[in-house]
Design an enzyme around this catalytic site. Structure first.
Site, short mmCIF file in Angstrom:
data_model
loop_
_atom_site.label_atom_id
_atom_site.label_comp_id
_atom_site.label_asym_id
_atom_site.label_seq_id
_atom_site.Cartn_x
_atom_site.Cartn_y
_atom_site.Cartn_z
N SER A 1 8.43 -42.47 -15.81
CA SER A 1 6.98 -41.32 -15.77
C SER A 1 6.48 -41.81 -14.30
CB SER A 1 6.15 -42.20 -17.31
OG SER A 1 5.08 -41.13 -16.75
N LYS B 1 1.06 -1.05 0.42
CA LYS B 1 0.02 0.07 0.04
C LYS B 1 1.19 1.61 0.00
CE LYS B 1 -3.61 -0.52 3.26
NZ LYS B 1 -4.90 -0.55 2.02
N TYR C 1 8.38 -33.73 -20.07
CA TYR C 1 6.83 -33.21 -20.32
C TYR C 1 5.49 -33.82 -19.02
CZ TYR C 1 6.26 -38.93 -20.55
OH TYR C 1 6.30 -40.15 -20.46
N ARG D 1 -4.13 -46.37 -19.95
CA ARG D 1 -4.42 -46.95 -19.50
C ARG D 1 -4.69 -48.12 -20.51
NH1 ARG D 1 -6.42 -42.75 -16.84
NH2 ARG D 1 -5.54 -41.54 -15.51
N MET E 1 -3.97 -5.60 11.66
CA MET E 1 -4.72 -4.95 11.73
C MET E 1 -4.95 -4.29 10.43
SD MET E 1 -3.94 -1.67 11.91
CE MET E 1 -3.39 -0.05 13.27
N CYS F 1 2.52 -38.54 -15.68
CA CYS F 1 1.11 -38.96 -16.16
C CYS F 1 0.49 -39.35 -14.35
CB CYS F 1 1.33 -40.66 -16.67
SG CYS F 1 2.23 -41.46 -15.69
N ARG G 1 -4.19 -0.38 -6.97
CA ARG G 1 -3.32 -1.81 -6.90
C ARG G 1 -3.99 -2.68 -8.01
NH1 ARG G 1 -6.90 -4.55 -1.38
NH2 ARG G 1 -8.38 -4.27 -2.45
N ARG H 1 -2.86 2.72 8.16
CA ARG H 1 -3.65 1.44 7.54
C ARG H 1 -1.79 0.67 7.62
NH1 ARG H 1 -6.12 4.80 3.99
NH2 ARG H 1 -8.58 4.59 3.98
N HIS I 1 -11.41 -43.48 -8.35
CA HIS I 1 -12.44 -43.85 -9.99
C HIS I 1 -13.24 -43.02 -10.26
CE1 HIS I 1 -14.38 -46.36 -12.52
NE2 HIS I 1 -13.30 -46.27 -12.95
#
Lengths: 867, 867
Positions: free
Chosen positions: A749, A22, A836, A546, A103, A816, A322, A92, A440
């Site tokens: 993986s 601020k 990856y 899978r 505060m 994965c 802001r 503030r 699942h």
């Protein structure tokens, strides 16, 4: 001596660490010549000193404060306690990071009985002055002394006499604190500064820092600023505004204001504010100045600003600015617009979008208006995003039948199993009363891009009576419910939904992200449909295919079961031979969609009992259907039953016991690849992944089976194709011995779902409730099944990478687990050097964006540290 | 040039690495002047060269061999191929480590058609010569060319004409190998040497080395030795003997011999050998010389020797000596006797006993004679040592009733649960058809010192029909079976058993072990009875007192269940208040037995559903008994049901959800300690152990609960006692983040059962079959639930120790998993720096011995490397 206090004209926005957010912005606005009420900031270093000095403010710092106060008095021409020109200030807190629990604000500090009297005389407005004094006492008591605000409100209702109210307020103050309300403004000021410093270490603030990894020694700054008054009559007002619409992203001033009011009135919501555009009528000159300032601030900060302002007697004052929070839609539009406007570059545009938000853009959501009047009956885990509304069915068959009749369906189960797949395909959304974020239901729903609320334990689901119940609300078959996969809310009845729009802006940002990122993004897909969807979302390969789901189709489950029930190898091989053509066609379909993109196929993983029924009735039915004795079937079911199936006979352990299964799958993979190569002239180099490896020799054993099969095919056909064999790292021991494992693996993986389960000892199917309790009690900051636990699980991953590379420097590394689509986890994967990430199709865009942000943040961590 | 061949008079027993075990001992015997037929050893380095040179023997080495052969000819006055004095030799492999699977022995090498003829003339004993030649062809074909021995045996039966047999043998040799049988003795020799070298790398030998961590580059030596003949008539014989009785340890020459025979005849068992003592009559002079040599060898090697000898025409030749294998009883007696005789010191005596053997001494075992005629019906896991014979009962109640009637009982279950405890107490032994080495049955049986065969999956146990079945054998209730917890064998019918004798020698060795070891040995005990037994066995404290078993007694299970079924905290606290006095008495009983020894008590660990029934009938019965609706009970059972209970709501997670349970237990522990201190004036400092911790803040949370409770008690009573709070390291993440965990823990106790489960992803209840397959297929060398997997699990342990000590250098370290009583694991625990191991009472002596051996081996690893 060090400098502990800065006037607003001495700082800038880059001094956030010293002046807090601020204070830095107030200084910045001052320095670029905006109308900011003057003031000064006591630095965070003063706060640190305060604690070093045993919670006292050093006299030199106090002197510096009073010096700056003098400067403030000079600039404003007002004076603390002066009866002609009394100076009032706001105090503030402002730390370098936005931190709830500290505060916040004291307004009108400097008032006392005398200045109040004087101000009445000066303004002739007793009601304004007394209102200000009253507010001051109440705020001071609250934030400096910890007196409950409500104590004063009750008193306020007893009389209309404003002066009497002040007397009563001061009396309450004395009762509650044992002290007179301080009349000396300097005393008031120093008390307030100390209170701000103290609030840095209150319980909530400490906890917040702990949870957000904010160092305890940063400290908070204190901003002391001359008061301006939006409550001085109809030529005064106060308001908040955005430089662009934070919901739509449209380039227009957006916000609201309230005439004759102070800031807190806007927040309190007692009066309804007016739209900012109406300011044009009431304050034409002020409005055009505000427009100019808003445009200037946006250009200056090169981002949408969220501003607070006050108009005192037709004069505009800026109190705060802001960067604005915004919706996903707005974020995308603003980022693209600003890049086009030349305000920001593409990297910045990419950083402006929170990856965890964009999921909203890819799914149905509730109509906002319709949602306003809806009341949830229960709350579960937000397991797969989107919103769904439909008639409830409690089993897959009924759900499918209803779907066929044209109904919109929500499938409700205690927990789903692979046998519910058809029902899940038919449903708009899925709700379960058990299971966690990686159960699942959750995993499959995310894969399908369907909305899912999982582990909604408040709801008792009776699958036999076909009803669900929460408190007094009972929902039967065919009744409607609406579920929100973003929040986990479950609503009785219908709520209208809105379809996703994939705007051109979105596509543009994603292209930029792709240009920046270096880590590949693959998808987890088990069939051509999902694979196609993922490629549309930008997937560059399959990281996990899978094979188990493939066996649940009606035309093959029976052969699968025959395979399981086989009493010897020969019988088993016969059943497997029947499954082979199906498997080959599955893989051909996927290869055709993926073309030359890499495809990683995992050998059979789940325990075999998942393919057999469990209840007595199902066993009898199946036995009759298969023409075998129920006893034989029951014996097999009993034999295969496990106490902890997660840690049982599955993964590569199946391939060790039944090498013929791995052989059949290998043959299907390799011949499918060869045929597609032949037919479509696409070069395919399948990756064969052996799951659940924990021991080097275990992998060697299965690898040998796979390689033997392949070389037999090569010999038989006289042709060869490329392939790779690797493993998942999902068992702690695999990570710990990755140097040994890498001898046999061309790729790793990371299966972070199972790795998290075993590293923590948490079964994902059972710990939904525990994890909620743990995050509620702040034992865990995040659900480790959602975001990688970098401390524990991450340590294993890093160890596996280091050891694996020691043996095989070029080993291919991917992930994965479900974490592959979670932004923080994706960034972590980039940092530790994965090649990856792979995630469900609907998370591919998130991963692409997060992977780009990882590159940008990595180049300049300082610049982008505030996520 | 390096030296590759050593004559027997050039080596010594310390040249094991170069000459192999056999060669080194032959050289040693030669050098101390014993009558050893002369010969030479081709070194292990020659074998290494053979492989370096592409599996050829360098010509220089070949020359060196022939040089030594010349020396052999000179010494013996015989010559290869000579028709007057033909030299025959034996060729034997001999690696530094005894290694099954390698080429063993060729006798009579040097014979050919001509020498055979000549020898017949020389000896006039055609039958002896032809027998020798026949044996040579057969052995040479077998070990050098890999021709099945049986091929020759069949031929041998066809005729009685000795010469014709030789013709036939050579014909078979040619058919099988495609070559003529080599007539040149030099060729024969070099072929045999090469065959020995080749056998170093045959499949079985490579595998054996891999499994036993023997380096591949050691190589094997080849021993070439002049033949002597025990088959030259009745003044010749051959035999084996021990310097002391290897079964009883008695100091007497023990062994057997066969007149007119070669060594292999003793092994083949066609003729029955005579006891060695009878040699005195047949060969009085030879016998007394042999006695002298035996005594000399024992003194020389300072250990019992296992010797091979041959007498050729009344002349004694020593062919081999090595340290003898012996039974546990013998090992103890011999070690103590030899120490008394001044032959060895105490450390050596302690090293002479195999800790894994001494378990035999602490339990019943089968009578050896009775066992000879018994045939096992099935084989399970040897889960808890000892032998038991009794009438079979299939449920705890029937077992108890039979016990009360005075029957000896064997409890047979598919798997035991805590509800079977009373039946297990009543039983002589326990057999289960499911569950592994650390299943409930196994753990509890070991704790009780009862024999147990677990996971005997060949047997189908039908608890309802009350029968067990394996193949054709069906055993009903009341029928007898006999089970062997050392082998896992299950026998139908009765086999007599023999009770253990704890001899004075045993006690003596254990005292020596205690003087040597530095690591403490504690016990796992849950009740005063076990604690007392363990103290008698030498336990120095309790390393794990499980509190869950305490709740199964009939008088408290009902309050336990009320606690679980409580719908709110208040109701739960009421039930807990009733359990408190029971718990306090439990702990007082244990403290009184243990006196000032440390006692480590683990807070409640198992999931709550273990205390509730699971079948519909049990639920209905219990509901009626408790006066609640079956529905409520069923709902709770359903609510608590878990897919993977091992990874579910248990351990410290219970204490997080229900702090009041931890409070009650803490109160019971602390007040019990205070009262015993008061009453008996014993200073007790209990260790409170918080289980299943994986997250630092989780431990902090429970620790706070425990500490609050304790300080309330201290405040209330005005008294204080010492205590420690710590945790188990049994979740991988706890090991990975042990630096954080140690902030809150004064001790770590490794729970290696669960740590192994989660590190490997093996549920101990489900993987008995898998682990058997894995060890059968050599994927795993050992069952990791029996012996710590030092590669994977050990890496986590070492990491935890390093990290833990970083935070708290003096942290107390122990182990309370079942591994704490397994010798190799105990040694490992010593090496990584644990302060104590804890194991079931019956394993305490094993651990004491292993801990002492660890110290001795650690001081001089070289000396004791051959376990």
């Amino acid at each position: 001596m060090a400098k502990y206090v800065y006037s607003f004209n001495e700082g800038s926005k880059d001094m956030r660490g010293l002046l807090g957010g601020k204070g830095a912005n107030l200084a910045e606005m001052t320095s670029i010549g905006l109308p900011v009420p003057f003031g000064f900031t006591v630095t965070t270093e003063a706060c640190t000193r305060y604690y070093e000095d045993g919670e006292t403010i050093d006299s030199e710092i106090e002197e510096e404060i009073f010096g700056k106060l003098k400067e403030l008095e000079d600039v404003t021409g007002k004076k603390f306690g002066d009866l002609q020109t009394p100076l009032l200030v706001s105090v503030r807190s402002g730390s370098p990071f936005s931190m709830p629990g500290m505060m916040d604000t004291v307004l009108n500090l400097g008032m006392n009985d005398e200045t109040a009297e004087a101000m009445i005389k000066l303004t002739g407005d007793e009601s304004f002055v007394m209102d200000s004094y009253k507010r001051f006492i109440q705020m001071f008591a609250d934030v400096v002394k910890g007196v409950d605000k409500k104590k004063f409100d009750i008193e306020a209702e007893k009389t209309n006499d404003l002066k009497q109210i002040i007397v009563n307020y001061k009396e309450i103050y004395k009762q509650e604190t044992g002290e007179e309300f301080p009349q000396n403004p300097q005393t008031q000021l120093m008390e307030a500064v100390r209170a701000v410093f103290r609030s840095w270490n209150n319980e909530r603030a400490v906890l917040y820092r702990k949870l957000n990894d904010i160092p305890d020694n940063l400290g908070t700054a204190v901003n002391v600023q001359a008061m301006v008054f939006g409550n001085m009559g109809d030529d005064s007002c106060t308001g908040v505004a955005f430089t662009r619409n934070p919901a739509s992203g449209k380039r227009e001033l957006f916000g609201e204001f309230l005439i004759n009011a102070q800031g807190e009135d806007v927040v309190a919501g007692i009066r309804t504010p007016q739209p900012i555009s109406e300011m044009k009528e009431n304050f034409p000159d002020v409005y055009s100045e505000f427009e100019r300032i808003a445009a200037l601030l946006e250009r200056h900060y090169t981002d949408v600003q969220d501003m607070e302002f006050t108009v005192e007697k037709n004069k505009l004052y800026m109190l705060q600015t802001r960067n604005a929070k915004r919706t996903a839609q707005a974020a995308v539009k603003i980022a693209v617009d600003m890049e086009q406007e030349g305000l920001i570059d593409k990297e910045t545009a990419v950083m402006r979008i929170d990856p965890s938000q964009i999921d909203q853009l890819l799914h149905h959501r509730f109509d906002e208006e319709a949602l306003k009047s809806a009341k949830p009956m229960a709350k579960g885990l937000p397991a797969s995003p989107g919103a769904a509304c439909g008639a409830v069915y409690f089993d897959a068959a009924s759900a499918e039948a209803a779907f066929d009749r044209g109904e919109k369906v929500v499938l409700v189960r205690q927990e789903t199993s692979p046998e519910d797949l058809a029902g899940m395909v038919a449903a708009e959304g899925i709700m379960t009363s058990r299971g966690g974020m990686t159960s699942h239901a959750a995993v499959v729903a995310r894969g399908m891009g369907k909305c899912c609320v999982a582990g909604c334990s408040e709801v008792i689901v009776d699958e036999i009576a076909k009803s669900m119940k929460s408190g007094d609300i009972i929902i039967g078959e065919g009744d409607y419910i609406s579920i929100d996969g973003n929040t986990g809310n479950v609503y009785p009845g219908r709520i209208a939904t809105v379809a996703p729009e994939m705007s051109g802006d979105f596509a543009k940002v994603m292209t930029w992200a792709d240009e920046i990122r270096t880590m590949k993004v693959r998808t987890n897909a088990d069939n051509p449909r999902d694979a196609k969807q993922a490629v549309e979302f930008g997937a560059e390969g399959i990281g996990l295919c899978r094979t188990e789901h493939m066996f649940f189709d009606e035309d093959r489950i029976s052969d699968m079961r025959k395979m399981i029930l086989a009493s010897d190898r020969e019988e088993r091989e016969k059943a497997l031979a029947k499954l082979l053509p199906y498997q080959k066609e599955d893989f051909k379909g996927i290869f055709e969609v993926m073309e030359d993109r890499p495809v990683n196929i995992r050998l059979l993983d789940p325990p075999l009992h998942e393919f057999l029924p469990s209840t007595e009735k199902e066993i009898n039915d199946l036995a009759q259907q298969m023409g075998i004795s129920p006893e034989k079937l029951r014996d097999k079911v009993t034999e295969l039953k496990e106490f902890n199936p997660m840690l049982g006979h599955r993964g590569c352990r199946l391939a060790v016991t039944y090498p013929e299964i791995a052989k059949m799958q290998t043959e299907a993979i390799i011949t499918a690849a060869m045929e597609v190569k032949e037919e479509k002239n696409i070069d395919i180099e399948p990756e064969i992944m052996i799951p659940l490896v924990g021991i080097d020799r275990e992998l060697a054993f299965v690898r040998a089976t796979v390689e033997e099969t392949i070389s037999e095919i090569f010999k038989k056909t006289g042709k060869e194709i490329g392939y790779q064999i690797g493993t998942m790292i999902e068992i702690p021991r695999a990570a710990l011995t990755a140097d040994e494992i890498a001898e046999e693996a061309e790729f790793f993986s990371f299966g972070t779902n199972d790795l998290t389960q075993m590293t923590f000892g948490f079964s994902r199917d059972d710990t939904g409730k525990i994890l909620k309790e743990y995050t509620d009690k702040n034992i865990l900051k995040n659900d480790p099944f959602m975001s990688i636990d970098t401390t524990g699980v991450g340590k294993l991953m890093e160890m596996a990478i280091e050891l694996g590379k020691k043996t095989r420097p070029n080993i291919k590394l991917g992930i994965c687990g479900e974490h592959g689509g979670e932004p923080a986890s994706v960034e972590y994967c980039y940092r530790i050097g994965l090649n990856y990430v792979s995630c469900s199709p609907y998370r591919v865009p998130i991963a692409r964006l997060a992977a780009a942000q990882a590159v940008i943040r990595d180049k300049n961590p300082q610049q982008w540290q505030d996520r």
